[in-house]
Design a protein around this motif. Structure first.
Motif, PDB file in Angstrom:
ATOM      1  N   GLU A  81      78.483 -19.518  31.699  1.00  0.00           N
ATOM      2  CA  GLU A  81      79.374 -19.740  30.560  1.00  0.00           C
ATOM      3  C   GLU A  81      79.013 -21.023  29.816  1.00  0.00           C
ATOM      4  O   GLU A  81      79.616 -21.345  28.795  1.00  0.00           O
ATOM      5  N   GLU A  82      78.037 -21.759  30.335  1.00  0.00           N
ATOM      6  CA  GLU A  82      77.668 -23.042  29.734  1.00  0.00           C
ATOM      7  C   GLU A  82      77.007 -22.842  28.370  1.00  0.00           C
ATOM      8  O   GLU A  82      76.119 -22.015  28.214  1.00  0.00           O
ATOM      9  N   GLU A  83      77.457 -23.624  27.392  1.00  0.00           N
ATOM     10  CA  GLU A  83      76.911 -23.551  26.045  1.00  0.00           C
ATOM     11  C   GLU A  83      76.886 -24.955  25.455  1.00  0.00           C
ATOM     12  O   GLU A  83      77.863 -25.698  25.559  1.00  0.00           O
ATOM     13  N   PHE A  84      75.759 -25.328  24.846  1.00  0.00           N
ATOM     14  CA  PHE A  84      75.657 -26.667  24.275  1.00  0.00           C
ATOM     15  C   PHE A  84      74.609 -26.678  23.173  1.00  0.00           C
ATOM     16  O   PHE A  84      73.890 -25.694  22.966  1.00  0.00           O
ATOM     17  N   PHE A  85      74.525 -27.816  22.451  1.00  0.00           N
ATOM     18  CA  PHE A  85      73.614 -27.962  21.321  1.00  0.00           C
ATOM     19  C   PHE A  85      72.634 -29.112  21.581  1.00  0.00           C
ATOM     20  O   PHE A  85      73.012 -30.129  22.179  1.00  0.00           O
ATOM     21  N   LEU A  86      71.407 -28.933  21.112  1.00  0.00           N
ATOM     22  CA  LEU A  86      70.366 -29.956  21.258  1.00  0.00           C
ATOM     23  C   LEU A  86      69.753 -30.248  19.896  1.00  0.00           C
ATOM     24  O   LEU A  86      69.601 -29.343  19.065  1.00  0.00           O
ATOM     25  N   HIS A  87      69.383 -31.506  19.689  1.00  0.00           N
ATOM     26  CA  HIS A  87      68.673 -31.871  18.471  1.00  0.00           C
ATOM     27  C   HIS A  87      67.219 -31.420  18.608  1.00  0.00           C
ATOM     28  O   HIS A  87      66.588 -31.662  19.642  1.00  0.00           O
ATOM     29  N   PRO A  88      66.646 -30.744  17.605  1.00  0.00           N
ATOM     30  CA  PRO A  88      65.263 -30.256  17.721  1.00  0.00           C
ATOM     31  C   PRO A  88      64.263 -31.355  18.088  1.00  0.00           C
ATOM     32  O   PRO A  88      63.357 -31.132  18.895  1.00  0.00           O
ATOM     33  N   MET A 139      69.024 -30.715  31.184  1.00  0.00           N
ATOM     34  CA  MET A 139      68.953 -32.145  31.481  1.00  0.00           C
ATOM     35  C   MET A 139      68.821 -33.013  30.233  1.00  0.00           C
ATOM     36  O   MET A 139      68.901 -34.236  30.318  1.00  0.00           O
ATOM     37  N   MET A 140      68.598 -32.420  29.068  1.00  0.00           N
ATOM     38  CA  MET A 140      68.372 -33.204  27.855  1.00  0.00           C
ATOM     39  C   MET A 140      69.688 -33.731  27.282  1.00  0.00           C
ATOM     40  O   MET A 140      70.754 -33.168  27.497  1.00  0.00           O
ATOM     41  N   GLU A 141      69.578 -34.816  26.515  1.00  0.00           N
ATOM     42  CA  GLU A 141      70.737 -35.392  25.856  1.00  0.00           C
ATOM     43  C   GLU A 141      71.257 -34.429  24.800  1.00  0.00           C
ATOM     44  O   GLU A 141      70.494 -33.916  23.982  1.00  0.00           O
ATOM     45  N   ARG A 142      72.555 -34.203  24.811  1.00  0.00           N
ATOM     46  CA  ARG A 142      73.134 -33.158  23.981  1.00  0.00           C
ATOM     47  C   ARG A 142      73.817 -33.731  22.746  1.00  0.00           C
ATOM     48  O   ARG A 142      74.249 -34.887  22.733  1.00  0.00           O
ATOM     49  N   LEU A 143      73.932 -32.883  21.732  1.00  0.00           N
ATOM     50  CA  LEU A 143      74.727 -33.227  20.564  1.00  0.00           C
ATOM     51  C   LEU A 143      76.193 -33.035  20.909  1.00  0.00           C
ATOM     52  O   LEU A 143      76.564 -32.066  21.583  1.00  0.00           O
ATOM     53  N   VAL A 144      77.033 -33.938  20.456  1.00  0.00           N
ATOM     54  CA  VAL A 144      78.465 -33.824  20.713  1.00  0.00           C
ATOM     55  C   VAL A 144      79.180 -33.630  19.385  1.00  0.00           C
ATOM     56  O   VAL A 144      78.689 -33.983  18.315  1.00  0.00           O
ATOM     57  N   ASP A 145      80.372 -33.056  19.472  1.00  0.00           N
ATOM     58  CA  ASP A 145      81.208 -32.824  18.288  1.00  0.00           C
ATOM     59  C   ASP A 145      80.488 -32.021  17.224  1.00  0.00           C
ATOM     60  O   ASP A 145      80.580 -32.303  16.038  1.00  0.00           O
ATOM     61  N   VAL A 146      79.725 -31.031  17.667  1.00  0.00           N
ATOM     62  CA  VAL A 146      79.106 -30.109  16.718  1.00  0.00           C
ATOM     63  C   VAL A 146      80.002 -28.891  16.632  1.00  0.00           C
ATOM     64  O   VAL A 146      80.246 -28.221  17.623  1.00  0.00           O
ATOM     65  N   PHE A 147      80.507 -28.611  15.436  1.00  0.00           N
ATOM     66  CA  PHE A 147      81.441 -27.508  15.249  1.00  0.00           C
ATOM     67  C   PHE A 147      80.757 -26.417  14.466  1.00  0.00           C
ATOM     68  O   PHE A 147      80.391 -26.611  13.317  1.00  0.00           O
ATOM     69  N   GLU A 148      80.591 -25.268  15.112  1.00  0.00           N
ATOM     70  CA  GLU A 148      79.964 -24.145  14.424  1.00  0.00           C
ATOM     71  C   GLU A 148      80.920 -23.567  13.381  1.00  0.00           C
ATOM     72  O   GLU A 148      82.076 -23.296  13.686  1.00  0.00           O
ATOM     73  N   PRO A 149      80.448 -23.367  12.160  1.00  0.00           N
ATOM     74  CA  PRO A 149      81.295 -22.684  11.180  1.00  0.00           C
ATOM     75  C   PRO A 149      81.607 -21.275  11.647  1.00  0.00           C
ATOM     76  O   PRO A 149      80.722 -20.544  12.045  1.00  0.00           O
ATOM     77  N   SER A 150      82.879 -20.925  11.632  1.00  0.00           N
ATOM     78  CA  SER A 150      83.268 -19.565  12.012  1.00  0.00           C
ATOM     79  C   SER A 150      84.446 -19.143  11.160  1.00  0.00           C
ATOM     80  O   SER A 150      85.341 -19.926  10.875  1.00  0.00           O
ATOM     81  N   VAL A 151      84.434 -17.888  10.765  1.00  0.00           N
ATOM     82  CA  VAL A 151      85.483 -17.384   9.875  1.00  0.00           C
ATOM     83  C   VAL A 151      86.796 -17.310  10.621  1.00  0.00           C
ATOM     84  O   VAL A 151      86.883 -16.744  11.703  1.00  0.00           O
ATOM     85  N   GLN A 152      87.814 -17.919  10.053  1.00  0.00           N
ATOM     86  CA  GLN A 152      89.144 -17.873  10.653  1.00  0.00           C
ATOM     87  C   GLN A 152      89.839 -16.576  10.253  1.00  0.00           C
ATOM     88  O   GLN A 152      89.867 -16.217   9.083  1.00  0.00           O
ATOM     89  N   ALA A 153      90.381 -15.878  11.236  1.00  0.00           N
ATOM     90  CA  ALA A 153      91.070 -14.619  10.939  1.00  0.00           C
ATOM     91  C   ALA A 153      92.356 -14.888  10.175  1.00  0.00           C
ATOM     92  O   ALA A 153      93.026 -15.857  10.429  1.00  0.00           O
TER      93      ALA A 153
END
Length: 563
Positions: free
Chosen positions: A479-486, A549-563
């Motif tokens: 269930e782990e999900e995260f973002f990384l800077h290229p 193990m890499m340093e992750r981006l924090v407070d990245v909010f994916e745009p998603s359509v609100q119902a």
């Protein structure tokens, strides 16, 4: 008087701000237009996010005093600011977008929209997504004047166990549209191909799924399971091949009866042409005219490599590999030569069998190959109205409980199952309606469904989101999900081109990688890693364990359509 003026001024100010917000929602003045998105441009170690827009307005937004806008970028100096701005950005961008889409659909709704909306009611139970989103609907043609609709449903495998249900439901939901009088649904399957064909030998580049049947212990009926599973999948409509990887004691020549019992080579291509029996392609050292081999381990590994990778398998949906017993060099070589999609574990009720099987499960776990099912052979027999367990009970259940493998299949002791293996005709072919065949049908459905889920998870595990300039990682079976800077991913390459193999000295310097670097392509490498192609042509292999193990981006909010 002064006391009255202050509330009036405050009210006017609030009305003015409300007017600005309303105008922004209507697209007159917005912080970013509906087509503009925020882009992460910072190094991951920087204390705050720097967000750039393609056309930065020269203004200071009064509702967010800590957000200053100048030139082409602005800084968000707190996490609260970031959340507020992202929340506002999503409301502005996507409310405007939804209004535009809604108005368009109301005024210019098309027959195609109606058909796709109807089909989106059908959910694929394996992916949990509707068939339109899955991309199954192809070649949609509509003649509204005469009420005719035709389309093709392209499934992931021809052995899909609910393809008839899909066809029936598609007919029903489209026929319910008031203007539809005639519906024609054609069923097909995606071309056979692995997720990462470019990394494979030519002979394996048109095989969708490679499934190992393993026991790590001899004499438990592994070859019987492998052969009957292969013919079950073929009966379900799949294109199937069997590779007998046991050079010391090949079983395939005994268990099937092909018309041609010798492998033929193509002298021009220097490839091997497999033999066939009842539509299933077969390769075994026993068909090479050599019988059983007497040779050392390294020679065996070479023979297996040659037989497997130089065979002209053609397009296959499933290649079943009958693994030799053990967890030594031969097994490791096989797992390294081919990207196994999944493994089926075969055991018997005895405790000794469980001990050996546990070693095999751990080997597959180390190699990132998911074990999707356990088959417990020789479980029981019925006599005099009672069920007997001559070898005890619980080995298969132990494997399931200890290693979390989700599916367990019990095979009874049947003289016909043993006899069919010796006669050269698999039991599922000799008695397709029998009890044993029904168990194999359930096993076949399990393998098809689990392979489809694994491929879906792997193909979407690591993706690049252009809208926020970030690499999204969703580790398979987690269930782990995260973002990384290229740039962070590129700088953490551990190959010989970036790190000296002998001294460990870092050859790739921090400043060698530009902050705005973007990956050109991300491709899965089995269940354990991805291959990332960068603009300079470099192909980076990034294992999931390393990405974690890499340093992750924090407070990245994916745009998603609100119902």
């Amino acid at each position: 008087m002064t006391d009255f003026i202050h509330p009036v001024i405050l009210l006017i100010s609030l009305m003015f701000c409300h007017s600005l917000l309303w105008l922004s929602l209507c697209g007159v003045t917005t912080l970013t237009s509906p087509t503009q998105t925020m882009q992460v441009l910072h190094a991951p170690s920087s204390p705050h996010l720097c967000v750039q827009t393609s056309k930065a307005p020269q203004l200071t937004w009064g509702l967010f005093p800590s957000v200053s806008v100048n030139s082409s970028s602005f800084s968000l100096h707190s996490q609260r600011d970031q959340r507020l701005l992202w929340s506002f950005h999503k409301r502005v961008t996507f409310r405007a977008a939804s209004v535009e889409v809604g108005d368009s659909s109301l005024s210019t709704g098309t027959a195609e929209d109606e058909v796709l909306k109807a089909l989106s009611q059908i959910i694929d139970p394996d992916f949990g997504t509707d068939i339109v989103t899955c991309g199954f609907v192809k070649d949609l043609q509509i003649e509204k004047a005469i009420g005719k609709v035709s389309f093709r449903l392209e499934l992931t495998t021809p052995a899909c166990p609910i393809k008839d249900v899909f066809e029936q439901k598609a007919n029903e939901v489209v026929s319910m549209l008031p203007w539809v009088k005639n519906v024609k649904v054609t069923m097909s399957a995606q071309p056979a191909r692995p997720i990462y064909a470019e990394q494979l030998p030519a002979g394996l580049q048109t095989i969708s799924n490679i499934v190992a049947v393993s026991s790590c212990k001899g004499g438990v009926g592994k070859s019987t399971i492998a052969v009957n599973l292969a013919y079950t999948l073929a009966d379900m409509g799949a294109r199937v091949g069997i590779f007998d990887a046991d050079v010391y004691g090949p079983s395939l020549p005994t268990m099937v009866s092909p018309e041609s019992r010798l492998l033929v080579t193509n002298p021009e291509k220097k490839t091997i042409i497999p033999t066939e029996y009842l539509g299933v392609k077969l390769v075994s050292f026993g068909f090479a005219g050599q019988g059983r081999a007497i040779m050392r381990g390294p020679m065996v590994s070479g023979v297996i490599n040659q037989l497997l990778t130089t065979t002209e398998w053609g397009e296959l949906d499933y290649l079943i590999i009958d693994m030799p017993p053990g967890t030594g060099d031969i097994q490791l070589t096989l797992c390294q030569i081919v990207p196994l999609t999944a493994a089926v574990i075969v055991t018997t009720p005895q405790k000794l069998s469980f001990i050996d099987v546990a070693k095999g499960v751990r080997m597959f776990s180390t190699l990132k190959v998911p074990c999707v099912a356990v088959v417990e052979n020789l479980c029981h027999f019925d006599a005099d109205g009672k069920r007997y367990y001559p070898f005890g009970r619980g080995s298969g259940s132990q494997v399931v409980q200890q290693f979390g493998i989700p599916h367990l299949f019990d095979l009874p002791i049947r003289p016909t199952l043993s006899a069919s293996g010796d006669s050269g005709m698999p039991e599922v072919v000799a008695d397709p309606q029998g009890e044993v065949s029904k168990i194999f049908q359930n096993l076949g459905v399990c393998v098809v469904q689990q392979c489809a889920k694994i491929r879906q998870q792997v193909s979407t595990a690591v993706t690049y989101d252009k809208s926020i300039k970030a690499i999204k990682v969703k580790v398979p079976n987690s269930e782990e999900e995260f973002f990384l800077h290229p740039a962070t991913v590129r700088r953490n390459d551990r190959s010989a081109q970036s790190v000296d193999e002998w001294t460990g000295e870092q050859k790739l310097q921090y400043t060698d990688v530009p902050e705005d670097i973007e990956p050109e392509e991300i491709r899965p490498m089995g269940n354990y890693a991805v291959s990332i192609t960068w603009p300079d042509g470099f192909n980076q292999i990034a294992p999931y364990d390393q990405l974690r193990m890499m340093e992750r981006l924090v407070d990245v909010f994916e745009p998603s359509v609100q119902a």
